[in-house]
Design an enzyme around this catalytic site. Structure first.
Site, PDB file in Angstrom:
ATOM      1  N   ASP A 162      14.443 -12.522 -27.883  1.00  0.00           N
ATOM      2  CA  ASP A 162      14.092 -13.477 -28.928  1.00  0.00           C
ATOM      3  C   ASP A 162      15.247 -14.352 -29.435  1.00  0.00           C
ATOM      4  OD1 ASP A 162      12.025 -11.746 -28.533  1.00  0.00           O
ATOM      5  OD2 ASP A 162      11.562 -11.449 -30.637  1.00  0.00           O
ATOM      6  N   GLU A 386      14.391   1.285 -30.990  1.00  0.00           N
ATOM      7  CA  GLU A 386      14.061   0.021 -30.301  1.00  0.00           C
ATOM      8  C   GLU A 386      15.263  -0.446 -29.472  1.00  0.00           C
ATOM      9  OE1 GLU A 386      13.037  -3.048 -33.072  1.00  0.00           O
ATOM     10  OE2 GLU A 386      12.340  -4.430 -31.513  1.00  0.00           O
TER      11      GLU A 386
HETATM   12  C1  GLC Z   1      10.575  -8.206 -29.792  1.00  0.00           C
HETATM   13  C2  GLC Z   1      11.384  -8.174 -28.505  1.00  0.00           C
HETATM   14  C3  GLC Z   1      10.464  -8.327 -27.314  1.00  0.00           C
HETATM   15  C4  GLC Z   1       9.378  -7.250 -27.377  1.00  0.00           C
HETATM   16  C5  GLC Z   1       8.684  -7.200 -28.732  1.00  0.00           C
HETATM   17  C6  GLC Z   1       7.808  -5.977 -28.897  1.00  0.00           C
HETATM   18  O1  GLC Z   1       9.943  -9.429 -29.974  1.00  0.00           O
HETATM   19  O2  GLC Z   1      12.367  -9.155 -28.500  1.00  0.00           O
HETATM   20  O3  GLC Z   1      11.168  -8.264 -26.107  1.00  0.00           O
HETATM   21  O4  GLC Z   1       8.464  -7.431 -26.369  1.00  0.00           O
HETATM   22  O5  GLC Z   1       9.623  -7.183 -29.765  1.00  0.00           O
HETATM   23  O6  GLC Z   1       8.547  -4.808 -28.681  1.00  0.00           O
END
Ligand code: GLC
Length: 415
Positions: A162, A386
């Protein structure tokens, strides 16, 4: 430190607890829907103890496929006010309420691995999914390539990284002054220091507004969207997916015209992301041609795509030797490195796994094993977070995270 006593059991329990019936959320609260590439990784995790459930995960993902072949980055199966931007902001018309962008197309690669694990359970399932996976691949070929064959991301969220520094220059040129009022939800679930800034968020939402105004019509967006960046994540995963689709079509005797040509085109595109001055695979603005000058963890995904690079291997060895918990999402020697802020420094287990799988496939077994062992140590010491601070290992973002658990089961925990 949160030493795991029985990480295998813990990992399975996370997948089971995050299962919402046919699909798995990344984590309770922060991410309450089905995310595209998270789901493909979740399937891989399920395949370690419930192969049937693994296929169901992928089938549910493809139940949200649009009629033109696109598979959205989020499927909003059941509305949840704890997440922003929800379906009303995206304004899409697919078979299931969804976002209007994609994520790295890894589903075909994971489907092949799941099928290889149990061909008896997988034979009929993979056959049934093949046309949908091929249609998505063709959609990517049609709408996401630049003129050199590199695969572009049209929203920072599309690449799955992101707030990576890769997008900074392109984002800085976007005028988001008229984005309007909105309320972020992410920072009410986790520490705002770990999350993207308001400057970035305004632009994320602005890009969603532009997509919606264009009715998510890709032809219109080719000129209307100011954000188009050729990137290693998209390029390497798309190339890998094309190779896996070709392997599946040959093994199953299914016709799939054009895949060899697609592979050649994608290979040329992926190689075009080599920034010689930087000495790394890099991202490139597709409008201006300007490099991002970014050594990210995605730069190391070349092997996953079947592309070898002695220089990247040297870099990797250096990273394995010098960074306590590799691979950092951004090079610690670069000025923008931030050990906690999401994709600007932290280590992500899923990227490590894809790098490790690639290294192994290409015969770099020593580095593959080092990376696997270090990722395993990180998760067993600090839990299923995460992502992690690469300097201290400290867990960040959401916890009881689906893809970290799946990575443990499929790769990091298998010594
Ligand atoms: C965030 C991460 C992305 C992922 C999402 C859900 O947006 O950057 O890569 O898919 O979270 O975990």
């Amino acid at each position: 430190m949160n030493q795991q006593t029985n990480p295998d059991r813990e990992a399975r329990n996370i997948l089971i607890a995050n299962d919402r019936g046919g699909y798995t959320i990344p984590t309770e609260g922060l991410y309450p829907y089905q995310w595209n590439w998270d789901s493909a990784i979740a399937a891989l995790g399920f395949a370690e103890f419930d192969n049937d459930r693994a296929w169901t995960e992928l089938e549910t993902l493809f139940s949200g496929q649009w009629s033109d072949g696109m598979v959205p980055h989020i499927l909003f199966h059941k509305s949840d006010p704890g997440y922003f931007p929800g379906p009303d902001v995206w304004g899409c018309n697919g078979p299931i309420p969804s976002s209007g962008i994609i994520q790295p197309p890894i589903a075909a690669t994971m489907a092949r691995r799941i099928w290889e694990k149990d061909r008896t359970v997988g034979e009929a399932r993979v056959r049934a999914l093949f046309p949908a996976m091929l249609a998505w691949h063709r959609w990517v070929m049609k709408w996401r390539l630049d003129d050199r064959g590199a695969v572009c991301t049209t929203h920072p969220w599309e690449t799955g990284r992101d707030n990576a520094p890769d997008w900074d220059n392109t984002m800085a040129r976007i005028d988001a002054s008229d984005v309007g009022e909105y309320q972020r939800r992410d920072t009410s679930h986790v520490n705002s220091e770990d999350r993207p800034t308001k400057f970035d968020y305004d632009r994320y939402i602005k890009l969603v507004q532009i997509g919606r105004q264009s009715n998510w019509d890709q032809q219109t967006l080719l000129s209307a969207n100011p954000f188009r960046v050729a990137d290693p994540t998209m390029s390497f995963t798309s190339l890998r997916a094309a190779r896996d689709l070709l392997a599946l079509s040959a093994a199953l005797g299914i016709e799939a015209d054009g895949l060899e040509d697609d592979i050649a085109r994608l290979e040329a595109g992926a190689l075009s992301l080599w920034n010689d001055d930087l000495g790394s695979f890099d991202s490139r603005d597709a409008h201006s041609g300007e490099w991002s000058e970014s050594v990210s963890n995605a730069s190391y995904m070349c092997w996953f795509a079947g592309i070898d690079s002695e220089k990247m291997l040297d870099r990797l060895r250096h990273t394995l030797d010098t960074v306590p918990y590799p691979i950092p999402s951004y090079d610690p020697d670069m000025p923008k490195f931030d050990a906690r802020r999401y994709w600007r420094g932290p280590t992500w287990a899923i990227i490590n796994m894809m790098v490790g799988i690639g290294l192994n496939d290409m015969g770099h077994t020593k580095e593959a094993e080092q990376l696997r062992a270090k990722t395993g140590d990180l998760i067993s010491a600090y839990g299923f977070a995460e992502y992690f601070d690469p300097t201290t290992g400290s867990p960040a973002g959401g916890n009881a995270f689906t893809w970290t658990a799946a990575v443990w089961l499929h790769w990091a925990g298998r010594n």
